[in-house]
Scaffold this active site. Structure first.
Site, PDB file in Angstrom:
ATOM      1  N   GLY A  47       0.741  -1.188   0.031  1.00  0.00           N
ATOM      2  CA  GLY A  47      -0.228   0.036  -0.019  1.00  0.00           C
ATOM      3  C   GLY A  47       0.975   0.982   0.067  1.00  0.00           C
ATOM      4  O   GLY A  47       1.907   1.347  -0.479  1.00  0.00           O
ATOM      5  N   CYS A  48       0.298   2.304   0.122  1.00  0.00           N
ATOM      6  CA  CYS A  48       1.178   3.841   0.511  1.00  0.00           C
ATOM      7  C   CYS A  48       2.484   3.468   1.147  1.00  0.00           C
ATOM      8  O   CYS A  48       2.302   3.090   2.321  1.00  0.00           O
ATOM      9  CB  CYS A  48       0.024   4.769   1.251  1.00  0.00           C
ATOM     10  SG  CYS A  48       1.002   6.268   1.391  1.00  0.00           S
ATOM     11  N   PHE A  49       3.360   3.833   0.313  1.00  0.00           N
ATOM     12  CA  PHE A  49       4.804   3.524   0.869  1.00  0.00           C
ATOM     13  C   PHE A  49       4.900   4.404   2.057  1.00  0.00           C
ATOM     14  O   PHE A  49       6.019   4.219   3.088  1.00  0.00           O
ATOM     15  CB  PHE A  49       5.853   3.462  -0.182  1.00  0.00           C
ATOM     16  CG  PHE A  49       5.803   4.759  -1.147  1.00  0.00           C
ATOM     17  CD1 PHE A  49       5.335   5.879  -0.715  1.00  0.00           C
ATOM     18  CD2 PHE A  49       6.368   4.516  -2.182  1.00  0.00           C
ATOM     19  CE1 PHE A  49       5.400   6.990  -1.789  1.00  0.00           C
ATOM     20  CE2 PHE A  49       6.542   5.542  -3.270  1.00  0.00           C
ATOM     21  CZ  PHE A  49       5.910   7.053  -2.992  1.00  0.00           C
ATOM     22  N   TRP A  50       4.418   5.605   2.154  1.00  0.00           N
ATOM     23  CA  TRP A  50       4.742   6.203   3.505  1.00  0.00           C
ATOM     24  C   TRP A  50       4.454   5.605   4.736  1.00  0.00           C
ATOM     25  O   TRP A  50       5.563   5.634   5.688  1.00  0.00           O
ATOM     26  CB  TRP A  50       3.870   7.752   3.521  1.00  0.00           C
ATOM     27  CG  TRP A  50       3.775   8.564   2.460  1.00  0.00           C
ATOM     28  CD1 TRP A  50       4.970   8.774   1.548  1.00  0.00           C
ATOM     29  CD2 TRP A  50       2.936   9.507   1.959  1.00  0.00           C
ATOM     30  NE1 TRP A  50       4.608   9.610   0.579  1.00  0.00           N
ATOM     31  CE2 TRP A  50       3.428  10.061   0.678  1.00  0.00           C
ATOM     32  CE3 TRP A  50       1.683   9.883   2.562  1.00  0.00           C
ATOM     33  CZ2 TRP A  50       2.674  11.300   0.499  1.00  0.00           C
ATOM     34  CZ3 TRP A  50       1.137  10.878   2.027  1.00  0.00           C
ATOM     35  CH2 TRP A  50       1.637  11.651   0.884  1.00  0.00           C
ATOM     36  N   GLY A  51       3.540   4.881   4.821  1.00  0.00           N
ATOM     37  CA  GLY A  51       3.073   4.223   6.145  1.00  0.00           C
ATOM     38  C   GLY A  51       3.957   2.910   6.239  1.00  0.00           C
ATOM     39  O   GLY A  51       4.288   2.502   7.197  1.00  0.00           O
TER      40      GLY A  51
END
Length: 210
Positions: A47-51
């Protein structure tokens, strides 16, 4: 996803700078404890690579010598004709790249199998081409292996996690396991994003599920 897109638009437009005071990235970097051993690389998409980057560094902070040496977020697993794609291009879904995290780690401290299990613990691996409100092939769950040994370990841990945590619930892991291909670092403002922007968007599936 709207919160995330708003943050990105702000960062790109420069109207209200998101990075007011970037963190010292050196605190999220470490070196091998033994000069006779080479670091290994693990690559995960969840998923979102930030998290994804944030939760790995939160539980394996390089400054505490827990095995992770450094991370970077970027794009991989896409069409071979799409070279060094931008974030905007990846978001269209036409390049087929996944948002991913590349982890350099010390295998004498943290084994690859442990990182694979942690990957499964910290997202929803039964979701297909999505995590939480983020929808698209760029948010798929995938393990990109860098050797036959890594592939064998990833397949073994996947089966163990499936049997223990998902078969009893009648669910099937959708995570892809494939050989690692070309890697492209994401734009600078994506690196250590949630450390630079603590109130930034974080996918709600990124927490310890067990």
């Amino acid at each position: 996803m709207l919160g995330r897109l708003n943050n990105v638009r702000t960062a790109l437009s420069g109207l209200i700078p998101v990075l007011k005071r970037p963190v010292d990235s050196s605190q999220y970097r470490s070196a091998m404890t033994s000069t006779s051993q080479q670091p290994e690389v693990a690559t995960f998409a969840a998923g979102c690579f930030w998290g994804v980057e944030h939760i790995f560094l939160k539980h394996y902070p390089p400054a505490e010598n827990k095995g992770i040496l450094k991370t970077s977020v970027g794009y991989t697993g896409g069409e071979t004709t799409s070279v060094n794609p931008s974030y905007r291009e990846v978001c269209t879904g036409t390049t087929d790249h996944a948002e991913a995290v590349r982890i350099e780690f010390d295998p004498t401290i943290v084994p690859y199998a442990e990182l694979v299990e942690f990957f499964y613990r910290t997202h929803d691996p039964v979701a297909v081409n999505r995590q939480g409100p983020d929808v698209g092939s760029q948010y798929r769950s995938a393990i990109f292996t860098h050797s036959q040994e890594q592939r064998s370990i990833a397949e073994r841990v996947t089966k163990e996690v499936q049997d223990k945590h998902f078969t009893p619930k009648g669910q099937l892991i959708a995570t892809e396991i494939q050989d690692a291909g070309p890697w492209y670092d994401a734009e600078d403002y994506h690196q250590l994003y949630l450390y630079n922007n603590p109130s930034g968007y974080q996918c709600p599936t990124h927490y310890l599920h067990w």
